[in-house]
Design an enzyme around this catalytic site. Sequence first.
Site, PDB file in Angstrom:
ATOM      1  N   HIS A 110       0.808  -1.227   0.000  1.00 20.84           N
ATOM      2  CA  HIS A 110       0.000   0.000   0.000  1.00 20.84           C
ATOM      3  C   HIS A 110       0.841   1.277   0.000  1.00 20.84           C
ATOM      4  O   HIS A 110       0.319   2.355   0.279  1.00 20.84           O
ATOM      5  CB  HIS A 110      -0.966  -0.010   1.203  1.00 20.84           C
ATOM      6  CG  HIS A 110      -2.001  -1.096   1.125  1.00 20.84           C
ATOM      7  ND1 HIS A 110      -2.756  -1.517   2.198  1.00 20.84           N
ATOM      8  CD2 HIS A 110      -2.402  -1.860   0.069  1.00 20.84           C
ATOM      9  CE1 HIS A 110      -3.572  -2.485   1.807  1.00 20.84           C
ATOM     10  NE2 HIS A 110      -3.369  -2.728   0.532  1.00 20.84           N
ATOM     11  N   CYS A 141       6.385  22.297  -9.360  1.00 21.07           N
ATOM     12  CA  CYS A 141       5.730  22.593 -10.654  1.00 21.07           C
ATOM     13  C   CYS A 141       4.403  23.331 -10.449  1.00 21.07           C
ATOM     14  O   CYS A 141       3.756  23.732 -11.407  1.00 21.07           O
ATOM     15  CB  CYS A 141       5.500  21.304 -11.440  1.00 21.07           C
ATOM     16  SG  CYS A 141       4.132  20.306 -10.833  1.00 21.07           S
TER      17      CYS A 141
HETATM   18  P1  OAD Z   1      -7.032  -3.270  10.501  1.00 19.48           P
HETATM   19  O1  OAD Z   1      -7.113  -2.085  11.388  1.00 19.48           O
HETATM   20  O2  OAD Z   1      -8.176  -3.569   9.608  1.00 19.48           O
HETATM   21  O3  OAD Z   1      -6.824  -4.586  11.390  1.00 19.48           O
HETATM   22  C1  OAD Z   1      -5.865  -4.666  12.397  1.00 19.48           C
HETATM   23  C2  OAD Z   1      -5.864  -6.089  12.927  1.00 19.48           C
HETATM   24  O4  OAD Z   1      -4.815  -6.207  13.874  1.00 19.48           O
HETATM   25  C3  OAD Z   1      -7.162  -6.502  13.628  1.00 19.48           C
HETATM   26  O5  OAD Z   1      -7.554  -7.786  13.152  1.00 19.48           O
HETATM   27  C4  OAD Z   1      -6.763  -6.559  15.118  1.00 19.48           C
HETATM   28  O6  OAD Z   1      -7.472  -7.585  15.813  1.00 19.48           O
HETATM   29  C5  OAD Z   1      -5.293  -6.895  15.018  1.00 19.48           C
HETATM   30  N1  OAD Z   1      -4.487  -6.427  16.150  1.00 19.48           N
HETATM   31  C6  OAD Z   1      -4.598  -5.262  16.847  1.00 19.48           C
HETATM   32  N2  OAD Z   1      -3.627  -5.146  17.756  1.00 19.48           N
HETATM   33  C7  OAD Z   1      -2.861  -6.261  17.661  1.00 19.48           C
HETATM   34  C8  OAD Z   1      -1.703  -6.751  18.329  1.00 19.48           C
HETATM   35  N3  OAD Z   1      -1.121  -6.040  19.293  1.00 19.48           N
HETATM   36  N4  OAD Z   1      -1.197  -7.944  17.946  1.00 19.48           N
HETATM   37  C9  OAD Z   1      -1.781  -8.676  16.961  1.00 19.48           C
HETATM   38  N5  OAD Z   1      -2.880  -8.273  16.286  1.00 19.48           N
HETATM   39  C10 OAD Z   1      -3.415  -7.084  16.623  1.00 19.48           C
HETATM   40  O7  OAD Z   1      -5.657  -3.151   9.687  1.00 19.48           O
HETATM   41  P2  OAD Z   1      -5.191  -3.889   8.351  1.00 19.48           P
HETATM   42  O8  OAD Z   1      -5.674  -5.293   8.319  1.00 19.48           O
HETATM   43  O9  OAD Z   1      -3.754  -3.630   8.207  1.00 19.48           O
HETATM   44  O10 OAD Z   1      -5.349   0.275   3.643  1.00 19.48           O
HETATM   45  O11 OAD Z   1      -5.996  -3.058   7.277  1.00 19.48           O
HETATM   46  C11 OAD Z   1      -5.757  -3.296   5.927  1.00 19.48           C
HETATM   47  C12 OAD Z   1      -5.781  -2.028   5.153  1.00 19.48           C
HETATM   48  O12 OAD Z   1      -6.995  -1.323   5.390  1.00 19.48           O
HETATM   49  C13 OAD Z   1      -4.706  -1.016   5.517  1.00 19.48           C
HETATM   50  O13 OAD Z   1      -3.487  -1.241   4.883  1.00 19.48           O
HETATM   51  C14 OAD Z   1      -5.309   0.258   5.081  1.00 19.48           C
HETATM   52  C15 OAD Z   1      -6.652   0.047   5.726  1.00 19.48           C
HETATM   53  O14 OAD Z   1      -7.622   0.916   5.508  1.00 19.48           O
HETATM   54  C16 OAD Z   1      -5.264   1.424   2.968  1.00 19.48           C
HETATM   55  O15 OAD Z   1      -5.084   2.483   3.523  1.00 19.48           O
HETATM   56  C17 OAD Z   1      -5.389   1.260   1.495  1.00 19.48           C
END
Ligand code: OAD
Length: 238
Positions: A110, A141
């Site tokens: 991303h 620019c």
């Molecule tokens: P999310 O915020 O959707 O999910 C975070 C995950 O991490 C959840 O499943 C939590 O349960 C878990 N979690 C939280 N704290 C934790 C810890 N200490 N140890 C282990 N797990 C933990 O984030 P992403 O899955 O990264 O995209 O989201 C995917 C994408 O959606 C991001 O890259 C971003 C977002 O909107 C864009 O901006 C395009």
Amino acid sequence: MTQQGFGSIAVLTGAGISAESGVPTFRGENGLWRQYRAEELATPWAFQRDPTLVWEWYDWRRGLIASCAPNAAHQTLVEMDRRCQNFMLVTQNVDGLHQRAGSERVLELHGNIWQVRCTEENTVFENHDVPLHQVPPGCSCGALLRPHVVWFGETLDPETLGAAYRAVEGCDLMLVVGTSAVVQPAASLPAMAKDRGAYLIEINLEKTPLSAYADEVILGAAAEELPKLWLRLEESLC
Ligand code: OAD
């Protein structure tokens, strides 16, 4: 865990791996900024409508990330990178904490929050100003700069995505750490590995759509559980 040795490891990380560093996740309790969700700000339409608002959000996230340090989970992935010949870390995170920890083989699906791109010429620049000198920042620019990250509704860089597919298709162990596994195409990478016969381990505070078909689900915090898992895995590397 099976007794087979692992020769090739792919890892997919999400915002949860940086949570213990102090970076808020997107879908967690503290995922809101002002009253907005990430899906309302991280889009080309939001930027077109109100670039100042979108940049204020990024400026806030950049300031927060700059004050955070990589944690034990990031460090463990650095060790894996150094120890395993066939290794690839695929991340959805844009915070750059994997690289700051010392990981070398990293695919940022991303993009990266420390890079900006000219909306006219598409030139990419490093920018580490915290806070930004001007919001929204402009290019020399005269056009607006935007964060060099992938927004909802945009396609991922095909080369980066292709490299991620190759890593996942060729691995015999896949670790999925701290992602809600709901954003495509990243969310489909673990299934792809599993279909090709890889052993799949998930670490998350809670169950996700992946949990049903993972070989192991470790419920717990990444900074605690990943170092423990690595102690176990190191013996089965080949
Ligand atoms: P999310 O915020 O959707 O999910 C975070 C995950 O991490 C959840 O499943 C939590 O349960 C878990 N979690 C939280 N704290 C934790 C810890 N200490 N140890 C282990 N797990 C933990 O984030 P992403 O899955 O990264 O995209 O989201 C995917 C994408 O959606 C991001 O890259 C971003 C977002 O909107 C864009 O901006 C395009």
